[in-house]
Design a protein around this motif. Structure first.
Motif, PDB file in Angstrom:
ATOM      1  N   LEU A 284      44.516  43.491  47.896  1.00 10.63           N
ATOM      2  CA  LEU A 284      43.372  44.343  48.232  1.00 10.63           C
ATOM      3  C   LEU A 284      43.602  45.013  49.575  1.00 10.63           C
ATOM      4  O   LEU A 284      44.238  44.445  50.469  1.00 10.63           O
ATOM      5  CB  LEU A 284      42.094  43.496  48.289  1.00 10.63           C
ATOM      6  CG  LEU A 284      41.690  42.770  47.001  1.00 10.63           C
ATOM      7  CD1 LEU A 284      40.496  41.863  47.275  1.00 10.63           C
ATOM      8  CD2 LEU A 284      41.369  43.765  45.902  1.00 10.63           C
ATOM      9  N   THR A 285      43.090  46.226  49.702  1.00  9.22           N
ATOM     10  CA  THR A 285      43.187  46.940  50.974  1.00  9.22           C
ATOM     11  C   THR A 285      42.086  46.440  51.911  1.00  9.22           C
ATOM     12  O   THR A 285      40.902  46.549  51.589  1.00  9.22           O
ATOM     13  CB  THR A 285      43.017  48.455  50.768  1.00  9.22           C
ATOM     14  OG1 THR A 285      44.062  48.930  49.908  1.00  9.22           O
ATOM     15  CG2 THR A 285      43.071  49.196  52.098  1.00  9.22           C
TER      16      THR A 285
ATOM     17  N   GLY B 215      30.799  42.470  43.990  1.00  9.60           N
ATOM     18  CA  GLY B 215      32.197  42.733  43.709  1.00  9.60           C
ATOM     19  C   GLY B 215      32.568  44.196  43.560  1.00  9.60           C
ATOM     20  O   GLY B 215      33.663  44.516  43.089  1.00  9.60           O
ATOM     21  N   TYR B 216      31.685  45.106  43.988  1.00  7.99           N
ATOM     22  CA  TYR B 216      31.988  46.528  43.823  1.00  7.99           C
ATOM     23  C   TYR B 216      33.147  46.959  44.717  1.00  7.99           C
ATOM     24  O   TYR B 216      33.958  47.812  44.328  1.00  7.99           O
ATOM     25  CB  TYR B 216      30.757  47.383  44.114  1.00  7.99           C
ATOM     26  CG  TYR B 216      29.571  47.092  43.213  1.00  7.99           C
ATOM     27  CD1 TYR B 216      29.749  46.463  41.987  1.00  7.99           C
ATOM     28  CD2 TYR B 216      28.287  47.450  43.575  1.00  7.99           C
ATOM     29  CE1 TYR B 216      28.682  46.185  41.157  1.00  7.99           C
ATOM     30  CE2 TYR B 216      27.198  47.182  42.751  1.00  7.99           C
ATOM     31  CZ  TYR B 216      27.402  46.544  41.546  1.00  7.99           C
ATOM     32  OH  TYR B 216      26.339  46.268  40.730  1.00  7.99           O
ATOM     33  N   PHE B 217      33.238  46.388  45.903  1.00  9.48           N
ATOM     34  CA  PHE B 217      34.368  46.701  46.777  1.00  9.48           C
ATOM     35  C   PHE B 217      35.666  46.171  46.166  1.00  9.48           C
ATOM     36  O   PHE B 217      36.686  46.871  46.151  1.00  9.48           O
ATOM     37  CB  PHE B 217      34.156  46.102  48.169  1.00  9.48           C
ATOM     38  CG  PHE B 217      33.054  46.744  48.971  1.00  9.48           C
ATOM     39  CD1 PHE B 217      32.910  48.121  49.027  1.00  9.48           C
ATOM     40  CD2 PHE B 217      32.162  45.960  49.686  1.00  9.48           C
ATOM     41  CE1 PHE B 217      31.902  48.715  49.777  1.00  9.48           C
ATOM     42  CE2 PHE B 217      31.151  46.540  50.449  1.00  9.48           C
ATOM     43  CZ  PHE B 217      31.015  47.911  50.486  1.00  9.48           C
ATOM     44  N   ARG B 218      35.635  44.958  45.668  1.00  8.29           N
ATOM     45  CA  ARG B 218      36.843  44.372  45.070  1.00  8.29           C
ATOM     46  C   ARG B 218      37.275  45.163  43.845  1.00  8.29           C
ATOM     47  O   ARG B 218      38.474  45.344  43.607  1.00  8.29           O
ATOM     48  CB  ARG B 218      36.608  42.906  44.709  1.00  8.29           C
ATOM     49  CG  ARG B 218      36.421  42.005  45.917  1.00  8.29           C
ATOM     50  CD  ARG B 218      36.315  40.538  45.506  1.00  8.29           C
ATOM     51  NE  ARG B 218      37.603  40.059  44.980  1.00  8.29           N
ATOM     52  CZ  ARG B 218      38.595  39.604  45.743  1.00  8.29           C
ATOM     53  NH1 ARG B 218      38.460  39.568  47.062  1.00  8.29           N
ATOM     54  NH2 ARG B 218      39.712  39.184  45.195  1.00  8.29           N
TER      55      ARG B 218
ATOM     56  N   GLU C 268      42.612  56.858  48.456  1.00  4.40           N
ATOM     57  CA  GLU C 268      41.987  56.176  47.328  1.00  4.40           C
ATOM     58  C   GLU C 268      41.090  55.039  47.791  1.00  4.40           C
ATOM     59  O   GLU C 268      40.104  54.698  47.123  1.00  4.40           O
ATOM     60  CB  GLU C 268      43.047  55.664  46.361  1.00  4.40           C
ATOM     61  CG  GLU C 268      43.672  56.775  45.517  1.00  4.40           C
ATOM     62  CD  GLU C 268      42.611  57.645  44.838  1.00  4.40           C
ATOM     63  OE1 GLU C 268      41.731  57.089  44.154  1.00  4.40           O
ATOM     64  OE2 GLU C 268      42.665  58.877  44.995  1.00  4.40           O
ATOM     65  N   ALA C 269      41.415  54.453  48.935  1.00  2.00           N
ATOM     66  CA  ALA C 269      40.541  53.426  49.509  1.00  2.00           C
ATOM     67  C   ALA C 269      39.227  54.055  49.968  1.00  2.00           C
ATOM     68  O   ALA C 269      38.151  53.467  49.803  1.00  2.00           O
ATOM     69  CB  ALA C 269      41.233  52.725  50.677  1.00  2.00           C
TER      70      ALA C 269
ATOM     71  N   THR D 223      32.419  55.226  46.453  1.00  2.00           N
ATOM     72  CA  THR D 223      31.896  54.970  45.107  1.00  2.00           C
ATOM     73  C   THR D 223      31.114  53.659  45.055  1.00  2.00           C
ATOM     74  O   THR D 223      30.028  53.589  44.464  1.00  2.00           O
ATOM     75  CB  THR D 223      33.051  54.941  44.096  1.00  2.00           C
ATOM     76  OG1 THR D 223      33.718  56.208  44.098  1.00  2.00           O
ATOM     77  CG2 THR D 223      32.544  54.647  42.695  1.00  2.00           C
ATOM     78  N   ALA D 224      31.647  52.615  45.686  1.00  2.00           N
ATOM     79  CA  ALA D 224      30.982  51.316  45.681  1.00  2.00           C
ATOM     80  C   ALA D 224      29.655  51.372  46.422  1.00  2.00           C
ATOM     81  O   ALA D 224      28.645  50.822  45.964  1.00  2.00           O
ATOM     82  CB  ALA D 224      31.899  50.262  46.300  1.00  2.00           C
TER      83      ALA D 224
END
Length: 347
Positions: free
Chosen positions: A30-31, A55-58, A238-239, A245-246
């Motif tokens: 994960l970043t 878990g939206y970030f993950r 992309e991060a 988005t999260a």
């Protein structure tokens, strides 16, 4: 038996690339994202913690660490210093840094507070009955306050000499208390923060205080949003997209079910008073996030012409050396589609 075994081996060999591919995706590191808030954890921060817990970030490939902040202007400075990769901070502080240190400033990628919540607040029974009355008096504010940072612009629009107004730095948890006790003549604060804090102190925000809203007094600025460092923007786009988005997803869910957001806030901060923070959350949703512009553009986006005007105001007020372009301050490239950014109707 031998035929069945061969068929099973063949199926396994055909499936193995997909299985290995899925496992490989799960194994990707994960970043890490260090994210700073503008303030101590309150109702309007619930969506960040909800995005983390659900878990939206993950899901977006991110490992996000959320720290509390010391002011929305200070959040910009902390991201700019490299201490944090992203945060929730003030767009006007981004403008100032873009003008003074171009190429180093953080960039806003999702505007949350479409209407700025800046306000000067005085006691109804005190001496400050107009902005002009601030001259020769003390205004209290947290050290990293964006409201205090923008006060010279408000003063210039309303015939007040800011050099005659003292700004006293106050610990964030004492701002309203100092005003109520008469230790300062007024405070420069986010309206939603003080409004609900007064209720928590047993005061009537409407009757006991005077409110001078910047947006009502000639200063049509944008305010806080999600901002990212130049390094994150450049090296890991992309991060950035995943982060936006999260957060957008979580905002929509908390707006639809405020109690779920407050429950998450309570889990993170056990001393949270759910009733007070629910009121604060709804106040900010209604007063700062639900506007004709967000109904048209969706939350997160903004009007370029309006931002140009806001940039001009900041540059003129602080006599900055250059006028930043809109793209140096705000980038909409990572926003989800408009239909995904329309807030649900608030109850």
């Amino acid at each position: 038996m031998r035929h069945t075994t061969r068929r099973s081996l063949l199926a396994a060999s055909l499936a193995s690339p997909m299985v290995l591919g899925a496992a490989s995706l799960r194994a990707q590191p994960l970043t890490p994202i260090r994210f700073i808030l503008d303030w101590k954890a309150q109702g309007p921060h619930a969506w960040y913690y909800l995005a983390q817990s659900r878990g939206y970030f993950r899901e977006a490939g991110l490992d996000v660490t959320i720290d509390q902040g010391e002011g929305s202007a200070a959040a910009v400075t902390r991201v700019m210093s490299g201490a944090y990769d992203a945060g929730f901070g003030d767009i006007n502080a981004v403008i100032q840094n873009a003008a003074q240190r171009p190429g180093e400033q953080p960039v806003m990628v999702y505007l949350v507070y479409n209407r700025a919540p800046y306000a000067i607040i005085s006691r109804a029974d005190g001496p400050v009955r107009s902005l002009k009355d601030l001259e020769g008096r003390q205004v209290g504010a947290p050290a990293g306050s964006a409201t205090a940072r923008m006060f010279p612009a408000l003063a210039a629009r309303n015939g007040v000499d800011p050099s005659k107004v003292g700004i006293a730095a106050i610990a964030p948890n004492l701002v309203e208390q100092m005003l109520v006790q008469g230790q300062v003549d007024a405070i420069a604060q986010f309206s939603g923060t003080s409004y609900i804090n007064f209720i928590g102190m047993g005061r009537d925000p409407e009757r006991d205080f005077r409110w001078f809203f910047y947006s009502d007094m000639g200063l049509d600025q944008y305010s806080n949003g999600v901002l990212v460092s130049q390094a994150l923007l450049r090296n890991k786009p992309e991060a950035v997209r995943g982060l936006v988005t999260a957060i957008n997803r979580a905002i929509g869910e908390v707006a639809a079910r405020p109690d779920a957001g407050i429950a998450e806030l309570k889990r993170v901060e056990p001393l949270t008073e759910p009733g007070i923070e629910r009121q604060r959350l709804l106040y900010m949703l209604r007063a700062q996030m639900t506007t004709p512009e967000t109904a048209s553009l969706g939350l997160g986006d903004l009007d370029d012409k309006r931002l140009e005007g806001a940039i001009g105001t900041v540059v003129q007020t602080y006599a900055l050396p250059r006028i930043p372009a809109v793209q140096e301050v705000f980038v909409r490239d990572f926003l989800p589609p408009r239909e995904a950014r329309i807030l649900p109707a608030l109850g």
